[in-house]
Design an enzyme around this catalytic site. Structure first.
Site, short mmCIF file in Angstrom:
data_model
loop_
_atom_site.label_atom_id
_atom_site.label_comp_id
_atom_site.label_asym_id
_atom_site.label_seq_id
_atom_site.Cartn_x
_atom_site.Cartn_y
_atom_site.Cartn_z
N SER A 63 0.80 -1.23 0.00
CA SER A 63 0.00 0.00 0.00
C SER A 63 0.82 1.28 0.00
O SER A 63 0.26 2.38 -0.09
CB SER A 63 -0.96 0.01 1.19
OG SER A 63 -2.10 -0.76 0.91
N LYS A 66 0.23 3.87 -2.65
CA LYS A 66 -0.71 4.99 -2.55
C LYS A 66 -0.02 6.34 -2.38
O LYS A 66 -0.66 7.38 -2.48
CB LYS A 66 -1.69 4.74 -1.41
CG LYS A 66 -2.60 3.53 -1.63
CD LYS A 66 -3.62 3.37 -0.52
CE LYS A 66 -4.52 2.17 -0.75
NZ LYS A 66 -3.92 0.89 -0.35
N SER A 123 -5.96 3.76 4.37
CA SER A 123 -5.40 3.02 3.24
C SER A 123 -6.48 2.33 2.42
O SER A 123 -6.31 1.21 1.94
CB SER A 123 -4.36 1.99 3.73
OG SER A 123 -3.58 1.52 2.67
N LYS A 229 2.83 6.52 4.82
CA LYS A 229 2.03 5.40 4.35
C LYS A 229 2.66 4.06 4.72
O LYS A 229 3.83 3.82 4.47
CB LYS A 229 1.86 5.49 2.83
CG LYS A 229 0.78 4.60 2.29
CD LYS A 229 -0.59 5.12 2.69
CE LYS A 229 -1.62 4.02 2.69
NZ LYS A 229 -1.43 3.00 3.75
#
Length: 390
Positions: A63, A66, A123, A229
């Protein structure tokens, strides 16, 4: 490629500084990020790499993908192609995303700002795809934009197959490339208004109210942490791109491939502690400081102040001594009117002797439009000696 013309001044600045050398894990400090497959520590303002462990190793970013998704979203907001209060209707495809999600339903409408929170805090894969579809028309087209942006940033070891980080063949990045993406994202300072949220609510007061909790638990425990993140899949293991500020330093730490979340967080903490403990930043120019003025009789206004895109900062080890830094300005050879505020018109480069230490884009401090006929007529009677061309 743009050619550049060197203009005007070279400022020789005396500071109690010395360029920090990049530290490699194999050289010393083996205890830093010892449980990560790869890691990097970069200072955001200077762009200097302070620590590197297999930072160019291609790995699944999960993730952390992102970060690029958020970068493209923030660019669209800056261009005003997207508004925070705009409502987006959720497609069947976006609502079908698995993994981390905010449980969007097909046909539901949610504001860009709430979807942005869903991406940055929880997320949300569904929120990521919903925004991707709004920006590019389809997830596939958005992925093309992601890969083009990676190319524009000079990232040679990154390839995306989706905006979420869900497992996919030929979807990879590196600790170095993630740090560069994070640095670019942090230019949009308002992003940390979202990535620094620890918890919040979507659809507050409604039956389907959803509690957002940040996947980055260091937001609550590490001083100055403001993002960015996390990531996890079975193949990627535990990953995190983290951002933290202290005084004139803004550190970006990336860890990929840790076996446990505790090991990931310990690695990030050790990287940040090393950076803040060993280095200090010296600001050469603030982001609001006028470094050059350009003039053009065809523009309104006809004088334009250029400012750095972000603070121009160099680092020094806390126990090291003097060095001379030279700051030079280069301008783009050709720029067409009209000019928008924030347009990139050149560079400010910092050198230590022959070695380039830092490079920051110069941007327009305000918009410049084409002068009308009456304005041009009045200016034709003025003495144009000394005017510079864009």
């Amino acid at each position: 490629m743009h050619r550049f013309i060197c203009l005007l001044f070279t400022l020789i600045i005396m500071f109690t500084t010395l360029q920090p050398n990049q530290i490699h894990a194999e050289d010393k400090n083996d205890s830093i990020a010892k449980n990560a497959q790869s890691a990097i520590l970069m200072e955001k303002n200077s762009g200097m790499t302070l620590y590197d462990k297999n930072a160019d190793k291609e790995l699944p970013p999960a993730s952390m993908t992102k970060i690029m998704t958020l970068l493209l979203i923030m660019e669209e907001l800056d261009k005003e192609n997207l508004k925070l209060d705009e409502k987006i209707r959720i497609s069947e495809h976006a609502a079908s995303m698995g993994g981390s999600q905010i449980f969007l339903e097909a046909g539901e409408e949610m504001t860009v700002e709430d979807l942005l929170k869903g991406v940055a805090v929880a997320s949300g894969n569904d929120a990521s795809v919903a925004l991707a579809e709004r920006i590019a028309g389809s997830e596939e087209e958005f992925v093309k934009q992601m890969n083009q942006k990676a190319k524009d940033l000079g990232l040679k070891n990154t390839k995306f197959q989706n905006p979420t980080g869900l497992p996919a063949n030929d979807h990879y990045s590196t600790a170095h490339d993630m740090a560069v993406m994070a640095r670019e994202l942090l230019i949009h300072e308002e992003i940390t208004d979202y990535t620094s949220i620890y918890d919040d609510y979507l659809r507050k007061g409604e039956k389907n109210e959803f509690w957002l909790v940040n996947t980055n638990k260091l937001i609550k425990s590490y001083p100055g942490m403001d993002g960015l993140k996390t990531g996890f899949t079975e193949k990627a293991k535990y990953c995190l791109t983290a951002s933290a500020k202290k005084d004139d330093l803004h550190m970006i730490a990336v860890v990929m491939g840790a076996e446990k979340p505790k090991e990931r967080n310990e690695a990030i903490t050790s990287l940040l502690d090393y950076g803040f403990g060993q280095y200090e930043g010296i600001k050469l120019h603030g982001k609001e400081e006028v470094l050059h003025e350009m003039t053009n009789p065809r523009g309104t206004p006809n004088t334009l102040a250029l400012v750095p895109e972000k603070d121009v900062v160099v680092l020094k080890k806390k126990n090291e001594a003097k060095s001379n830094y030279q700051t030079s300005i280069t301008l783009n050879e050709k720029v067409e009117l009209p000019i928008k505020k924030g347009d990139h018109l050149g560079w400010v480069t910092v050198n230590n002797g022959k070695e380039e230490v830092s490079k920051v884009r110069l941007e327009a401090s305000e918009p410049v439009n084409k002068a009308n006929i009456l304005e041009l007529w009045k200016r034709s009677f003025r003495n144009l000696a000394g005017f510079e061309k864009f």
